[in-house]
Design a protein around this motif. Sequence first.
Motif, mmCIF file in Angstrom:
data_model
loop_
_atom_site.group_PDB
_atom_site.id
_atom_site.type_symbol
_atom_site.label_atom_id
_atom_site.label_comp_id
_atom_site.label_asym_id
_atom_site.label_seq_id
_atom_site.Cartn_x
_atom_site.Cartn_y
_atom_site.Cartn_z
ATOM 1 N N PRO A 142 0.952 -1.211 -0.020
ATOM 2 C CA PRO A 142 0.017 0.066 -0.234
ATOM 3 C C PRO A 142 0.831 1.370 -0.066
ATOM 4 C CG PRO A 142 -0.048 -1.080 2.175
ATOM 5 C CD PRO A 142 0.581 -2.200 1.161
ATOM 6 N N THR A 143 0.479 2.467 -0.766
ATOM 7 C CA THR A 143 1.328 3.465 -0.874
ATOM 8 C C THR A 143 1.138 4.231 0.613
ATOM 9 O OG1 THR A 143 -0.516 4.630 -1.712
ATOM 10 C CG2 THR A 143 0.790 3.586 -3.304
ATOM 11 N N LEU A 144 1.863 5.291 0.757
ATOM 12 C CA LEU A 144 1.759 6.136 1.967
ATOM 13 C C LEU A 144 0.341 6.636 1.915
ATOM 14 C CD1 LEU A 144 3.210 7.181 4.349
ATOM 15 C CD2 LEU A 144 3.796 9.131 3.141
ATOM 16 N N ALA A 145 -0.248 7.200 1.016
ATOM 17 C CA ALA A 145 -1.463 7.683 0.917
ATOM 18 C C ALA A 145 -2.513 6.728 1.194
ATOM 19 C CB ALA A 145 -1.714 8.273 -0.690
ATOM 20 N N GLN A 146 -2.526 5.365 0.685
ATOM 21 C CA GLN A 146 -3.392 4.434 1.022
ATOM 22 C C GLN A 146 -3.412 4.103 2.417
ATOM 23 O OE1 GLN A 146 -2.086 1.492 -1.991
ATOM 24 N NE2 GLN A 146 -3.989 1.851 -3.086
ATOM 25 N N ARG A 147 -2.315 3.999 3.192
ATOM 26 C CA ARG A 147 -2.146 3.585 4.382
ATOM 27 C C ARG A 147 -2.560 4.652 5.202
ATOM 28 N NH1 ARG A 147 3.632 1.851 5.942
ATOM 29 N NH2 ARG A 147 4.113 2.913 3.962
ATOM 30 N N ILE A 148 -2.666 6.126 4.884
ATOM 31 C CA ILE A 148 -2.970 7.182 5.665
ATOM 32 C C ILE A 148 -4.456 7.202 5.479
ATOM 33 C CG2 ILE A 148 -3.241 9.603 5.616
ATOM 34 C CD1 ILE A 148 -0.248 9.798 4.805
ATOM 35 N N MET A 149 -5.200 6.843 4.446
ATOM 36 C CA MET A 149 -6.235 6.840 4.210
ATOM 37 C C MET A 149 -7.149 5.746 4.954
ATOM 38 S SD MET A 149 -7.395 9.698 2.474
ATOM 39 C CE MET A 149 -9.084 8.908 2.045
ATOM 40 N N ALA A 150 -6.458 4.590 5.091
ATOM 41 C CA ALA A 150 -6.828 3.535 5.711
ATOM 42 C C ALA A 150 -6.876 3.524 7.459
ATOM 43 C CB ALA A 150 -6.294 2.416 5.214
ATOM 44 N N SER A 151 -6.073 4.347 7.755
ATOM 45 C CA SER A 151 -5.597 4.331 9.307
ATOM 46 C C SER A 151 -6.866 5.269 9.944
ATOM 47 C CB SER A 151 -4.336 4.830 9.422
ATOM 48 O OG SER A 151 -4.539 6.221 9.927
ATOM 49 N N GLU A 152 -7.110 4.739 11.083
ATOM 50 C CA GLU A 152 -8.581 5.602 11.726
ATOM 51 C C GLU A 152 -8.274 6.821 11.598
ATOM 52 O OE1 GLU A 152 -10.708 3.419 13.085
ATOM 53 O OE2 GLU A 152 -12.009 4.836 13.701
ATOM 54 N N HIS A 153 -6.958 7.455 12.091
ATOM 55 C CA HIS A 153 -7.062 8.854 12.397
ATOM 56 C C HIS A 153 -5.957 9.565 11.269
ATOM 57 C CE1 HIS A 153 -9.286 8.147 15.844
ATOM 58 N NE2 HIS A 153 -8.456 7.440 16.097
ATOM 59 N N GLY A 154 -5.458 8.823 10.672
ATOM 60 C CA GLY A 154 -4.655 9.318 9.562
ATOM 61 C C GLY A 154 -4.909 10.547 8.809
ATOM 62 N N PHE A 155 -6.266 10.241 8.263
ATOM 63 C CA PHE A 155 -6.716 11.043 7.160
ATOM 64 C C PHE A 155 -7.165 12.611 8.119
ATOM 65 C CE2 PHE A 155 -10.787 12.900 5.445
ATOM 66 C CZ PHE A 155 -10.346 13.276 4.186
ATOM 67 N N LEU A 156 -7.601 12.321 9.099
ATOM 68 C CA LEU A 156 -7.936 13.742 10.079
ATOM 69 C C LEU A 156 -6.685 14.241 10.226
ATOM 70 C CD1 LEU A 156 -10.517 12.487 12.828
ATOM 71 C CD2 LEU A 156 -10.823 14.103 10.637
ATOM 72 N N ALA A 157 -5.549 13.805 10.492
ATOM 73 C CA ALA A 157 -4.382 14.170 10.748
ATOM 74 C C ALA A 157 -3.598 15.019 9.538
ATOM 75 C CB ALA A 157 -3.336 13.181 11.448
ATOM 76 N N LEU A 158 -3.833 14.220 8.517
ATOM 77 C CA LEU A 158 -3.423 15.023 7.218
ATOM 78 C C LEU A 158 -4.089 16.158 6.826
ATOM 79 C CD1 LEU A 158 -1.620 14.090 4.665
ATOM 80 C CD2 LEU A 158 -3.730 13.131 3.633
ATOM 81 N N VAL A 159 -5.338 15.971 6.942
ATOM 82 C CA VAL A 159 -6.274 17.377 6.728
ATOM 83 C C VAL A 159 -5.786 18.436 7.627
ATOM 84 C CG1 VAL A 159 -8.442 18.239 7.055
ATOM 85 C CG2 VAL A 159 -8.341 16.208 5.981
ATOM 86 N N LEU A 160 -5.607 18.235 8.941
ATOM 87 C CA LEU A 160 -4.918 19.196 9.939
ATOM 88 C C LEU A 160 -3.738 19.739 9.460
ATOM 89 C CD1 LEU A 160 -5.648 20.754 12.531
ATOM 90 C CD2 LEU A 160 -4.453 18.821 13.641
ATOM 91 N N ALA A 161 -2.666 18.883 9.231
ATOM 92 C CA ALA A 161 -1.612 19.215 8.705
ATOM 93 C C ALA A 161 -1.437 20.184 7.437
ATOM 94 C CB ALA A 161 -0.593 17.915 8.222
ATOM 95 N N VAL A 162 -2.277 19.698 6.184
ATOM 96 C CA VAL A 162 -2.449 20.515 5.092
ATOM 97 C C VAL A 162 -3.023 21.954 5.532
ATOM 98 C CG1 VAL A 162 -3.684 20.624 3.102
ATOM 99 C CG2 VAL A 162 -2.707 18.291 3.600
#
Lengths: 325, 511
Positions: free
Chosen positions: A10-30
Motif C-alpha cells: 500500500p502506498t503511503l497515501a493509501q495507508r494514511i487513508m486506511a488508518s483510523e486517524h491518519g486522514f484527519l491528521a493529514l487534513v489538519l497538517a495541510v
Amino acid sequence: MAVSDTPPRPTLAQRIMASEHGFLALVLAVLIVVLTLSADRFLTPANAVAILHQSSLVLIVAVGMTFLLITAEVDISVGASLAFGSCVVMAVMNETNSILLGTLAGVGFGAAVGGINAVVTTVLRVNSLIGTIAMMMMLQGGVYLFTREAVQNHHQLPLFPKIATGYVLGIPVPAIIAAAVAAVGMVVLARMRAGRLALAVGANPSAARLSGYSPERIKAVAFVVTGALTGLAAVILTSLLNAGQPTAGTGFELTVIAAVLLGGTSLMGGRGTILGTILAVLILKVIDNGIIQMRWNQDLQIIIPGIVLILALYMDQRRRGGAGG
Amino acid sequence: MVEDLATPEAPQTGDTDAARPTLRVQGLTKRFPGVLALDDVSLEVRGGEVLALLGENGAGKSTLIKLLAGVYRPDGGTIETGGVERHFASPADGLAAGIKVVFQEIALIEEFTVAENIFLEDHLAGRFGRVAWDEIRRRAAEIFDRAGFDIDPEVKVKDLSISQQQLVEISRALAHEAKIVIMDEPTSSLTPAEVRHLFGVIERLKAMGIAIIYVSHKLEEIFEIADTCVVLRDGKWVSTRPTAEHDHASLIKDMVGREITDLFPRSDRPLGDTVVEVRGLSTATGLSDIDFDVRAGEVVGFFGLMGAGRTELAKAIVGYDPILSGEIRIAGTQLTPHDTRRGKALGIGLLSEDRKGEGLMLEASVTRNMTLAALDKFTARGFVDAAAERAQAQSFVDRFRIKLARLDQPIGTLSGGNQQKALLSRWLMFGLRTIVLDEPTRGIDVGAKAEIFALIDELAADGFAVILMTSEMPELLGLSDRIFVLSGGRITGSFDTETATQEAILDAAIK
C-alpha cells in the motif's frame, strides 16, 4: 487479489487513508501549512494561543459528548447550559467571594442539567434529541429569568480572570485543562471497564442488558459527565470574559457535535475515539481562525464547517464500506 | 362435498366449473440463498372447497402463500387460475388473477374508513376526477349485505377488532371478485366466539363458490372446517388426502415425519439440587401461571409453536422482562424481575434466539464480544487487563474450535455457528450455573449444530441447569430430560422424555 505473486505494497497515501486517524491528521497538517503560507499572521504565538483558547472550550465538552454519542444518545442543551452556567458561576462568586465555590457551582450546575437530561431520557424514555432540545429551550428562557444582562465580577476578584488567561510553562491554562480532560477520556475509553460498557451499550443495548449491565445507568453516567464537563467549560468561559454572559454559547452545541462526528464517532453508537475528537476540534477551530486571518466573509465560519462535516462523513463511509475495493 | 356448491346462487362465471380446479399449482419451487424453501410442490383447489395447508415451522407454508400472493416470484413451476397460467410480478397481479391473501399481519390503512379500505386499489372515479364516495359506500354496504357481515362502512379501521379487520380483508376479496381466498393462521388472535363467527363466514364463502386455502397449526379447526389436507415438510410435498381419511395421529405423523437421529450424545448426568423454581409466573408479554422446577445436571426442554411464549418465558426468568405476578427463585434466592444484573449475580443468563439483535456487537472484535459478561474478572481498579482478556478468549476459541483468522477481527465476519459458540463462551467465561438457551441452533449449519448439542450435554454433565427453548422436535427429544409444552403462554403438557411421543407433544402444543 492474492493471485499476483507480489502483493502491491500500500502506498503511503493509501495507508494514511486506511488508518483510523491518519486522514484527519493529514487534513489538519495541510490546513496549517496552507494557512501558514497564505496568512502571515497565522503562525504567531498570539494566534496559536487564540486557537488553543477556542479549541479548549469545545474539546472539554466534546470529550463528554464523545462518550454520550458512543452510548447512542446526544445532548443538544450544552450550549444553553454553558451560557446559564457562566452566569451561575459569576453570581455565586459575587455572593460568596470564593473562586472555589463559584467553580463548584458551575460544575454542579452542569452536572445537574446532565442529571435531568439523564432522567428524561432513561426514566421518562423521551428520545434524547428531543428531550435535550426541550432542555435547551428551558435553559435559554430560564437564564433570562435569572439575569437580564451579563453578570459582572462585582468583587473584582483579580485572580479569577487570570485562570483562563494565564500560562503554565508557556501553555495557556485552558489548553492544559482540556488536555487533561482529553487524556483522562482517552484512558477511560480505551483501557477502562467504564469505556468498554459505554461502547457495548451503544453497539447493542439488548446484549449489554442480557450480559447483566444496565444500559440506563451507563447512559445516565454519560449524560452527567457531559453536563459536568459543560459546567467546567462554563467556569473557563466566565474567567475568559470575567463575566457571566447569558448570550454566550449560541451554536456551541453544533460545533461540539460536529467535531465529535467529524472525529469518527458514530451517531448510531458503539464506535468512537477521543483522539479523533481532538483532531476534529483542532481542524474546525483552525478553519475558523483561518477564515478570520484570510479576512474572508465571516459567515463562512459557519458554512465551511458544514461542508467539511458532510465531506468527512462521506469519506468515512466510503472507507468503511469499500475497504479493499 | 363438491356437489353442494353447484347451487343456483353461486355466481357462475365459467371459471368455477366444478370439473376444473380454480387454482392449480404444479412443481412450484422457491430457492433462497442456502435454502430450498419450497421444492416441487403441487396442489389443486376447487371452488367451494376448503383446503388446509399444514406443516411445522419452516415447512414452506409461508413461502407457498407468498408465491401465490405475488410477493415472491417462483424459481420453477407454474400457477394456474381458471385454467390460465399466471405470472405475478407483484401482489396486485395476484389480486387481479383472483387470489386474495389475508395475512396474519393485516394490511389495512388504519386511518381510512372501512369502505375506503375495501376499494383502496381502485378508487372509483366520479365526475371531474373526484372520488365517488357515495358509490364506494353503497358498494361496500352491498358486499357486507351479500356476505352477511355486520360492519359499518363509515367506521375507521383502527376502531375495529382484529376479527372485524379480517372481515374487511375478506370483503376486499369479494370486491375484487376473487375466486381464491387464502387465510394465514386466521384464528391466532381471535377469541373462541370470533372463531365460530369466522367459520360461519367461511361456510358462506364456500356457498358462493370461492376456493379457500386455510393455514393453521390448530388441528381441531382443520377437522372442523377443511375438506382436504395438504401437508408440507422441509419445503417438500408430503401428502394430499381428504380430511375424512385423516385422524389426529396420521396428520401429525405426516407433519413431523422424520426419525430422530443420534445427533445427541447423552452422558451420565447426576442430578443435583433444585436450582430454578418458578411459581405462578404471569407477565404482560402473555405468560400465565407458569410453574416448574429445574435441577442441576438436568436439561429441561420447553416446546412451543410460534407465539407460544418460549422467548417470553426465557426473558422473564433471567430478569430481562418485568413480571406481573409469581415468583422466580434461583438457587433458593428470589430473583428481582426486570434486573439482569441480579439474575447474573445469581448465576442465570440467557443465550438469545436473536443473535444479531440481542447478542452480538457486530463491529466489535471477537475478544470483546466473548468477554462482555465476564468483564469484571479482567478488571482491577477499573482498568481492563487486555492481555488476560485475550488469553482467556483464546482458550475458549481452542476449546470450542471456533474458526477465525484473528481474535481482533469483527465478530460479524464469523459464521453463524462460530458466532453462537462465541456467545456461549461469553456466559461460560463468566461462570454461570444456570443457562437458558433460546433456539440455540437457529440459522446454524448441521455440523455446528451437532457441536452445540454435544456442548449442551457436556454442560449438564458438569452440573449446569440447562433450560432449552425450542420449536425443533428432534432437538427437544434428543437433548431434554424433561419436557414442558407451551401454548398460548401456558404450560399445556409435561413429559418425561422416555415416555414422550412427538404426537402427544404436538397435541399439547396446539391445545
